[in-house]
Design a protein around this motif. Sequence first.
Motif, short mmCIF file in Angstrom:
data_model
loop_
_atom_site.label_atom_id
_atom_site.label_comp_id
_atom_site.label_asym_id
_atom_site.label_seq_id
_atom_site.Cartn_x
_atom_site.Cartn_y
_atom_site.Cartn_z
N UNK A 1 33.30 50.51 29.63
CA UNK A 1 34.46 49.56 29.51
C UNK A 1 35.58 49.99 30.34
N UNK A 2 35.99 48.96 30.98
CA UNK A 2 37.00 49.28 32.25
C UNK A 2 38.30 48.56 31.71
N UNK A 3 39.14 49.42 31.30
CA UNK A 3 40.54 48.71 30.69
C UNK A 3 41.63 49.03 31.50
N UNK A 4 42.36 48.00 31.64
CA UNK A 4 43.57 48.15 32.47
C UNK A 4 44.98 48.17 31.74
N UNK B 1 31.32 51.37 37.59
CA UNK B 1 31.15 51.03 36.08
C UNK B 1 30.67 49.70 35.78
N UNK B 2 30.47 48.91 36.87
CA UNK B 2 29.76 47.72 36.64
C UNK B 2 28.41 47.69 35.87
N UNK B 3 27.98 46.61 35.25
CA UNK B 3 26.64 46.91 34.70
C UNK B 3 25.62 47.44 35.59
N UNK B 4 25.54 47.31 36.69
CA UNK B 4 24.53 47.73 37.51
C UNK B 4 24.96 49.28 38.44
N UNK C 1 37.29 44.55 38.93
CA UNK C 1 36.22 44.48 38.00
C UNK C 1 36.93 44.98 36.62
N UNK C 2 37.43 44.11 35.76
CA UNK C 2 37.91 44.83 34.47
C UNK C 2 37.39 44.23 33.39
N UNK C 3 37.15 44.72 32.23
CA UNK C 3 36.67 44.24 31.01
C UNK C 3 37.87 43.77 30.21
N UNK C 4 38.93 44.70 30.17
CA UNK C 4 39.97 44.19 29.28
C UNK C 4 41.21 44.34 30.10
N UNK C 5 42.18 43.54 29.90
CA UNK C 5 43.55 43.80 30.67
C UNK C 5 44.66 43.86 29.53
N UNK C 6 45.41 44.72 29.68
CA UNK C 6 46.60 44.58 28.82
C UNK C 6 48.08 44.54 29.78
N UNK D 1 47.68 35.18 31.52
CA UNK D 1 46.32 35.58 31.87
C UNK D 1 45.78 36.70 31.52
N UNK D 2 46.47 37.74 31.10
CA UNK D 2 45.87 38.96 30.61
C UNK D 2 45.35 38.91 29.28
N UNK D 3 44.29 39.71 28.91
CA UNK D 3 43.57 39.52 27.68
C UNK D 3 44.72 39.70 26.59
N UNK D 4 45.48 40.91 26.70
CA UNK D 4 46.38 41.21 25.56
C UNK D 4 47.85 41.45 26.62
N UNK D 5 48.61 40.71 25.66
CA UNK D 5 50.05 40.96 26.34
C UNK D 5 50.82 41.14 25.27
N UNK D 6 51.76 42.28 25.69
CA UNK D 6 52.69 42.87 24.60
C UNK D 6 54.15 42.82 25.10
#
Length: 212
Positions: free
Chosen positions: A30-33, A105-108, A152-157, A193-198
């Motif tokens: 999981x790539x989290x920014x 850290x991509x699937x492949x 390539x990110x799986x979750x952006x905060x 556009x971020x997955x989570x905005x705080x």
Amino acid sequence: MSARYRPITVERLVGELADRIADADPARWQRVAIDGAAGATDPAGLADALVDPLRVRGREVRRVSAWDFLRPASLRLERGRHDPDARYDDWLDASALRREVLDPLAPDGSGAVLPALWDRERDRAHRLPRTTLPGGAVLLLDGELLLGRGLGLDLTVHLWLSPPALRRRLPETEHWALPAYRRYDDEVRPAETADVVVRVDHPHHPAVREPA
């Protein structure tokens, strides 16, 4: 319709983010920014706070900072130390960050990441060995102006500040960078556009954007 924000404690925010990350596919990296204006928000602090809760939830964690993937000073500061467009366009070596950290850290991918590339204080390479992460490990990346770069990110905060709060919280010595942050808001719209905005106008009393 304007976005709605839910007040939350810092501790609850960390817990909710840790749950969301840990509930993802346990076989995949999981790539989290954690993204936010340097000097006005504290993306590194939030990323650090997630490490132990994720480990308690059974996830191995690797911390990486985008500040360790800046271009050399000769390129980064070619237009001067206080050019906001250079900060936006030229400071981060996004290609190196993709190549050395995110693509592995991509699937492949191979799982072998370089934890840091460039020491911006000494302006020289770190020369660190690669670290191979097991499946299901979490990469926690902190930095600023990260979205909209094709990373390539799986979750952006995104840690968002209203323009008055950004000016108030940013040290005066960094006000030269305000046009870079305005450009980021205008061109990338991270608060949408971020997955989570705080919202962190008041850092001890954050609020999370509710789904539309």
